[in-house]
Design a protein around this motif. Structure first.
Motif, short mmCIF file in Angstrom:
data_model
loop_
_atom_site.label_atom_id
_atom_site.label_comp_id
_atom_site.label_asym_id
_atom_site.label_seq_id
_atom_site.Cartn_x
_atom_site.Cartn_y
_atom_site.Cartn_z
N ARG A 162 1.07 -1.12 -0.04
CA ARG A 162 0.07 -0.08 -0.05
C ARG A 162 0.76 1.33 -0.02
NH1 ARG A 162 -5.13 0.38 2.75
NH2 ARG A 162 -4.10 1.14 4.66
N VAL A 163 2.17 0.85 0.21
CA VAL A 163 3.25 2.25 -0.04
C VAL A 163 4.35 1.85 -0.92
CG1 VAL A 163 4.89 3.32 1.27
CG2 VAL A 163 2.81 3.32 2.32
N GLY A 164 4.68 2.59 -1.93
CA GLY A 164 5.45 2.19 -2.86
C GLY A 164 6.91 1.58 -2.26
N SER A 165 7.53 0.52 -3.14
CA SER A 165 8.55 -0.41 -2.19
C SER A 165 9.75 0.44 -2.18
CB SER A 165 8.71 -1.37 -3.50
OG SER A 165 9.19 -0.89 -4.68
N GLY A 166 10.00 1.51 -2.91
CA GLY A 166 11.09 2.39 -2.78
C GLY A 166 11.08 3.51 -1.77
N THR A 167 10.07 3.48 -0.85
CA THR A 167 9.58 4.62 0.08
C THR A 167 10.71 4.42 1.14
OG1 THR A 167 7.40 4.62 -0.30
CG2 THR A 167 8.10 5.46 1.57
N ASP A 168 11.03 5.50 1.67
CA ASP A 168 12.00 5.48 2.94
C ASP A 168 11.02 5.86 4.04
OD1 ASP A 168 13.98 6.42 4.84
OD2 ASP A 168 15.48 7.38 3.68
N CYS A 169 10.98 5.01 4.63
CA CYS A 169 9.81 4.99 5.69
C CYS A 169 10.20 5.95 7.04
CB CYS A 169 9.29 3.63 6.08
SG CYS A 169 8.51 2.54 4.86
N GLY A 170 11.44 5.81 7.11
CA GLY A 170 12.02 6.56 8.33
C GLY A 170 12.10 8.02 8.09
N ALA A 171 12.46 8.29 6.72
CA ALA A 171 12.65 9.80 6.47
C ALA A 171 10.83 10.49 6.22
CB ALA A 171 13.34 9.80 4.96
N LEU A 172 10.04 9.60 5.59
CA LEU A 172 8.72 10.15 5.60
C LEU A 172 8.26 10.45 7.00
CD1 LEU A 172 6.47 10.77 3.83
CD2 LEU A 172 5.94 8.24 3.93
N ALA A 173 8.52 9.39 8.02
CA ALA A 173 8.09 9.65 9.36
C ALA A 173 8.89 10.66 10.12
CB ALA A 173 8.44 8.39 10.15
N LEU A 174 9.88 10.95 9.90
CA LEU A 174 10.72 12.34 10.28
C LEU A 174 10.07 13.77 9.74
CD1 LEU A 174 12.89 13.74 11.77
CD2 LEU A 174 14.31 13.27 9.69
N VAL A 175 9.51 13.57 8.60
CA VAL A 175 9.02 14.71 7.97
C VAL A 175 7.69 15.08 8.43
CG1 VAL A 175 7.73 15.59 5.68
CG2 VAL A 175 10.10 14.47 5.53
N VAL A 176 6.89 14.03 8.73
CA VAL A 176 5.42 14.01 9.53
C VAL A 176 5.70 14.74 10.80
CG1 VAL A 176 3.27 13.02 10.43
CG2 VAL A 176 4.40 12.23 8.18
N VAL A 177 6.50 14.16 11.64
CA VAL A 177 6.95 14.70 13.18
C VAL A 177 7.31 15.98 12.99
CG1 VAL A 177 8.04 14.43 15.11
CG2 VAL A 177 7.00 12.38 14.15
N GLY A 178 8.27 16.35 12.18
CA GLY A 178 9.24 17.72 11.95
C GLY A 178 8.03 18.45 11.71
N THR A 179 7.27 18.36 10.61
CA THR A 179 6.37 19.35 10.18
C THR A 179 5.32 19.71 11.16
OG1 THR A 179 6.59 18.34 7.95
CG2 THR A 179 4.65 19.82 8.26
N VAL A 180 4.74 18.61 11.69
CA VAL A 180 3.77 19.02 12.81
C VAL A 180 4.31 19.95 13.86
CG1 VAL A 180 2.39 17.87 14.70
CG2 VAL A 180 2.28 17.11 12.50
N HIS A 181 5.74 19.53 14.44
CA HIS A 181 6.26 20.25 15.39
C HIS A 181 6.43 21.77 14.97
CE1 HIS A 181 9.65 21.96 17.73
NE2 HIS A 181 9.31 21.15 18.70
N HIS A 182 7.01 22.01 14.02
CA HIS A 182 6.92 23.51 13.08
C HIS A 182 5.62 24.01 13.24
CE1 HIS A 182 7.81 26.54 10.14
NE2 HIS A 182 6.72 26.22 9.74
N LEU A 183 4.56 23.47 12.71
CA LEU A 183 3.20 24.07 12.94
C LEU A 183 2.96 24.19 14.22
CD1 LEU A 183 1.12 21.88 10.38
CD2 LEU A 183 2.12 24.15 10.03
#
Length: 204
Positions: free
Chosen positions: A148-169
């Protein structure tokens, strides 16, 4: 004890909730033993009967709120395969946005003693944002295994983006700023689409 000598139940949480209200209303500069106990409706000595000093109180507040956020995120990997990836990520991001953990943590930056206590507790294994990030990464990895997520997805990086962006908001959510909930919906939809997640169409 209350000012009238009536025993107070759940003193710790009552003081924590009072501190959050003081911070929301007056900012870090308004936080003091007097302001917290006054907001909580209890005697000035109550805080110091439960905490060594104000720094310990603030550090425990930060760690308590971080722990609650981490506990809520821990269930996310178990939701792999349910709903949509974008929907699950959005729900988690909105829960983080609604929590007081990251916002309260900004207080630690104004008090060196608090920062040191929080860092020491985190190093000793106290739950916080690293656990939230890990839960998000584990969830995305589970979704990747399900296709359900692309095989080449860097899951750790994507998780960091979500947490970091919410913190910024949270840190930039001043009066008059754009609705952070709306921003969450947009950036998560784009992230999910970029990761090739099923059901990740961007709302029109």
């Amino acid at each position: 004890m209350s000012p009238r000598g009536v025993p107070i139940t759940d003193v710790r949480e009552r003081l924590f909730a009072a501190a959050e209200r003081v911070l929301a209303r007056e900012g870090p500069g308004g936080l003091s033993n007097r302001s917290v106990t006054g907001e909580a409706g209890c005697a000035k000595g109550v805080l110091y009967s439960h905490f060594a000093d104000l720094d310990e109180f603030v550090a425990e507040l930060v760690l308590d709120r971080f722990g609650a956020v981490a506990q809520g995120a821990a269930a996310l990997p178990g939701r792999a395969g349910q709903g949509t990836v974008a929907g699950n990520l959005t729900a988690t991001a909105l829960a983080l946005l609604a929590s007081s953990g990251p916002a309260v943590a900004s207080l630690a930056l104004t008090r060196a003693g608090v920062s040191a206590r929080v860092r020491a507790a985190m190093a000793a294994g106290a739950p916080g944002m690293p656990q939230v990030e890990r839960a998000l990464a584990d969830y995305l990895e589970a979704e990747r295994e399900l296709g359900r997520v692309g095989s080449g997805t860097d899951c750790g990086a994507l998780a960091l983006v979500v947490v970091g962006t919410v913190h910024h908001l949270l840190m930039t959510g001043w009066t008059g700023a754009a609705d952070p909930a709306g921003q969450v919906h947009r950036f998560v939809a784009e992230l999910a689409r970029g990761a090739g997640a099923a059901g990740s169409e961007v709302p029109g």
